[in-house]
Every structure is written in structure tokens, then in C-alpha cells.
Design a protein around this motif. Sequence first.
Motif, short mmCIF file in Angstrom:
data_model
loop_
_atom_site.label_atom_id
_atom_site.label_comp_id
_atom_site.label_asym_id
_atom_site.label_seq_id
_atom_site.Cartn_x
_atom_site.Cartn_y
_atom_site.Cartn_z
N LEU A 192 11.75 -19.23 2.98
CA LEU A 192 11.38 -20.76 3.09
C LEU A 192 10.01 -20.93 3.18
CD1 LEU A 192 14.28 -21.62 5.38
CD2 LEU A 192 14.16 -22.07 2.96
N ALA A 193 9.29 -19.73 3.41
CA ALA A 193 7.93 -20.11 3.79
C ALA A 193 6.80 -19.08 3.17
CB ALA A 193 7.62 -20.19 5.41
N TRP A 194 7.39 -18.05 2.50
CA TRP A 194 6.37 -16.95 2.09
C TRP A 194 6.68 -16.55 0.79
CZ3 TRP A 194 2.20 -15.60 5.26
CH2 TRP A 194 2.06 -16.03 6.56
N PRO A 195 6.63 -17.07 -0.38
CA PRO A 195 7.06 -16.87 -1.59
C PRO A 195 6.60 -15.64 -2.13
CG PRO A 195 5.51 -18.90 -1.51
CD PRO A 195 5.73 -18.75 -0.21
N GLN A 196 5.35 -15.07 -1.71
CA GLN A 196 4.82 -13.80 -2.23
C GLN A 196 5.63 -12.79 -1.80
OE1 GLN A 196 3.50 -15.84 0.08
NE2 GLN A 196 2.03 -14.86 1.41
N THR A 197 6.70 -12.99 -1.09
CA THR A 197 7.42 -11.96 -0.18
C THR A 197 8.92 -11.88 -1.18
OG1 THR A 197 8.51 -13.18 1.39
CG2 THR A 197 6.33 -12.18 1.91
N HIS A 198 9.00 -12.69 -2.04
CA HIS A 198 10.53 -12.77 -2.75
C HIS A 198 10.86 -11.42 -3.24
CE1 HIS A 198 10.53 -17.41 -2.36
NE2 HIS A 198 10.51 -16.72 -1.27
N GLY A 246 0.95 -1.26 -0.02
CA GLY A 246 -0.08 -0.06 -0.12
C GLY A 246 0.82 1.06 -0.02
N ALA A 247 1.91 1.13 0.61
CA ALA A 247 2.93 2.51 0.69
C ALA A 247 3.50 2.69 -0.64
CB ALA A 247 3.95 2.05 1.78
N LEU A 248 3.60 1.63 -1.47
CA LEU A 248 4.65 1.87 -2.72
C LEU A 248 3.42 1.81 -3.83
CD1 LEU A 248 7.08 0.68 -0.91
CD2 LEU A 248 7.58 -0.68 -3.24
N GLN A 249 2.33 1.87 -3.66
CA GLN A 249 1.23 1.81 -4.65
C GLN A 249 1.59 2.76 -5.69
OE1 GLN A 249 -2.67 2.00 -3.32
NE2 GLN A 249 -3.57 1.16 -5.28
N GLY A 250 1.62 2.29 -6.87
CA GLY A 250 2.01 3.08 -8.29
C GLY A 250 3.51 3.54 -8.48
N LEU A 251 4.30 3.02 -7.59
CA LEU A 251 5.66 3.18 -7.73
C LEU A 251 6.37 1.90 -8.25
CD1 LEU A 251 6.52 5.28 -4.48
CD2 LEU A 251 6.18 6.25 -6.74
N GLN A 252 7.33 1.91 -8.74
CA GLN A 252 7.93 0.94 -9.48
C GLN A 252 9.49 1.20 -9.04
OE1 GLN A 252 6.68 -1.72 -11.11
NE2 GLN A 252 4.78 -0.62 -10.96
N LEU A 253 9.99 0.34 -8.10
CA LEU A 253 11.30 0.46 -7.68
C LEU A 253 11.63 -0.99 -7.02
CD1 LEU A 253 11.60 2.48 -4.27
CD2 LEU A 253 9.37 1.79 -5.46
N PRO A 254 13.11 -1.14 -7.13
CA PRO A 254 13.36 -2.39 -6.44
C PRO A 254 12.84 -2.45 -4.94
CG PRO A 254 15.26 -1.35 -7.62
CD PRO A 254 14.05 -0.40 -7.42
N CYS A 255 12.65 -3.95 -4.58
CA CYS A 255 12.04 -4.34 -3.23
C CYS A 255 12.83 -5.43 -2.67
CB CYS A 255 10.60 -4.21 -3.31
SG CYS A 255 9.55 -2.90 -3.98
N SER A 256 12.62 -5.19 -1.05
CA SER A 256 13.40 -6.32 -0.59
C SER A 256 12.48 -6.64 0.73
CB SER A 256 14.73 -5.93 -0.07
OG SER A 256 15.29 -7.15 0.78
N LEU A 257 11.89 -7.59 0.95
CA LEU A 257 11.23 -7.82 2.05
C LEU A 257 11.53 -9.17 2.87
CD1 LEU A 257 9.04 -6.81 -0.43
CD2 LEU A 257 7.34 -7.27 1.36
N ALA A 258 12.06 -10.22 2.17
CA ALA A 258 12.29 -11.50 2.60
C ALA A 258 13.53 -11.82 3.38
CB ALA A 258 12.00 -12.54 1.62
N ASN A 259 13.23 -12.22 4.79
CA ASN A 259 14.58 -12.76 5.64
C ASN A 259 14.53 -14.33 5.41
OD1 ASN A 259 12.00 -13.62 6.81
ND2 ASN A 259 12.73 -12.50 8.89
N SER A 260 15.24 -14.89 6.15
CA SER A 260 15.24 -16.15 6.06
C SER A 260 14.08 -17.26 6.02
CB SER A 260 16.30 -17.13 6.98
OG SER A 260 17.56 -16.74 6.65
N ALA A 261 13.21 -16.92 7.14
CA ALA A 261 11.90 -17.45 7.27
C ALA A 261 10.98 -17.00 6.00
CB ALA A 261 11.17 -16.90 8.45
#
Length: 363
Positions: A202-208, A184-199
Motif C-alpha cells: 500500500l505504501a512502498w510501490p518500489q517493493t512490489h 545488493g545481495a542479489l546484484q547480477g542475479l535474475q530470479l523472482p523476488c518477494s518483498l512486500a507485505n500489506s504495508a
Amino acid sequence: MTPQARPLSARIHLDAILHNYRLAKRAAPAARALAIIKANAYGHGAVRVGQALAPEADGFAVACVAEALELRESGIRNRVLLLEGAFSPDEIVLADRAGLALVVHCQQQLDWVLAARPERPLECWIKIDSGMHRVGFAPGDFRAAHARLRGCPHVAAVHAMTHFARADEPRHPYTANQVEVFDGALQGLQLPCSLANSAAILAWPQTHRDWVRPGIMLYGASPFAEAVARAAGLRPAMTLESALISIRDLAPGEPVGYGGRFVCDRPMRVGVVAVGYADGYPRHAKDGTPVAVNGQLTRVIGRVSMDMITVDLTGLDNAGLGDRVELWGRRVAAADVARWSDTIAYQLFTSISRRVPLVYASG
């Protein structure tokens, strides 16, 4: 005369770290991966780990400038991200000279970046507080911070990132909520993102997304309290091992160690191992904490002291002085030792003291 070394060492399996990095890349094949080697690579030795990963790593992440400069001085030229950003304007000068990327997580850091006069354009990663509530811009403040950085002539690239509070709980909805806040914070912006730690890797592919950040998984410990399929492929990267330095036979009713916490309930054979809390072995390890003597599983009995622990050798008739004892590694999972000690594998690894030599092995 050269003094005899204690029989204690932490054997670091560099091939296992490389395997675990590759596993992270396979789990998130569309993303690049920053290997997290802060805190001396979680006790495994940041320079040696960094050098082993450098030919393949998309980049590294550390906590502070001092950790980053150690990598640069060792010859590592990969991208290095400062996860906590700069602690003063002078550190931006150091980051510029060393070619480091900066997290920007608050207004003060943003002001320092905007006022800087770097020799080359800076790479900045804006952190959004999506629900961890430690550091980061509030979601509603992100766009203004992003606009100011994008409009700064000495900022070459801007990324967005966040950190998860409960990704190690695969069925808990909080991670999905954090993703929704971040998007929601990024809505409409196109920029590289990083969300995923180790967990999350391995368990949340939508965060990659564009960048993942493998940390504890690099060192072969699962971030989860329960079994997760992808984590089963991790290989332990540290074997903490010592030796038996004393053996005695005790009668029923005899206490063992400080405070007599453990009392023999039958005739018992007790061994003393050269390791203690001054080496980083957890002082709060309970009776029953697993160890392996010559590859055979047994248990800690009695309180951990500064330099020694006592273990149950009853039934291990072939155990003798000088025999190998694994405190954690490939036979004894660090996560199991951590559970018996009311802590986590992260703390076990990072608590290894400087008197424990790190011995590097490629196999």
C-alpha cells in the motif's frame, strides 16, 4: 432439549476478503499475490477463506505444514508456500507429497533440502535477512546458498524474499535501507523476488517486484497507525457481534464491574453484553473503548471479565434486552478497539476463541 446458543458470533464477509485481495492486485498490478492465510486466516477460517479465494488467488502462504495440509485436504490445489519452511527433514517429505513450496532461511534447512530425495522437484524461496533480524541468511551468505540450490538436481525453482520491519511507517527510511540491502545481495542475479507485505503493497510501490504477500489487509484492517490513501478502500471482513443480556439503572457514585474501575458520575443506564476475554475480546480494553448498540456508538465501561462486558446505555433509551451489539466490524473499526486496548488488530482477530462460531456471509 437443544441448549440455547449464546448470542455471540463472528460474521465473516467473504466478499470483503475477495475485494481486499483484488485491491492488493490493483495496487501491485505487475506482481502476483500470495494470500497470507496462516493462523487460521487470522482467525477468519483458513479453509473457507482459501476456498473463496482459490479461483483467483495466485497462491497462498501459511506458517507450517499442518496449516498447509488442512488446505490440501479441503481440495485447494493452488500454490502454497510454507513461510517458516520445514522444521525437520520429515516435513520436507510431507511438503513433497502435498506439492508445497518451501522457504529456506538457514543453513540447517538448506542441508535438509539438499539431502532430500523428493518424488518431484522442490520449489524453494531463500529468505534474506535485510534488517528484520529474525530469520534469514545474512546478505553476504545468500549467493552461496543460492548457488547450492541452483545446482541441486531436485530443486526446480528458486525465489528470493525478505520481510520488512517498519513498512507500516511510510516516512521512515528503514524500509528503503532494507530494499538496498536486499538488492545488493542479489546484484547480477535474475530470479523472482518477494518483498512486500500489506504495508509495503500500500505504501512502498518500489517493493512490489514479482510477488506480493497481502496479509492483514485481506481482512480489512489497515497496517498503518495513520491514514494512508490506498488503505481507505479496505473492507472489514469480520463483524464480532453479540447482544444485551442485562440492563440496569445506576445512581451517581455506583461502581461497575470488578475492582470498581468505573464509577458512575451521573445517573446511568448500564448494559451487559455476552462477550469477554475468554471469547477473545481484549481484557485490557479501557473505559471508552467503542462499541455499537443497534448501530449507535457508545462505550465500554468497567473491566472486561471472562464472559461479559458492561457498556454505557445512557441516552440510548430504545436499547432493550436481546438488542444487537457490534464489538468490531463495519461500524466499529477493529483498529480503534485495538488502540483502546494497547494492542493491534492482528491480535484481536487471531485471539477469537473456539467457542465463538464463525458465520459465513457472501454479502
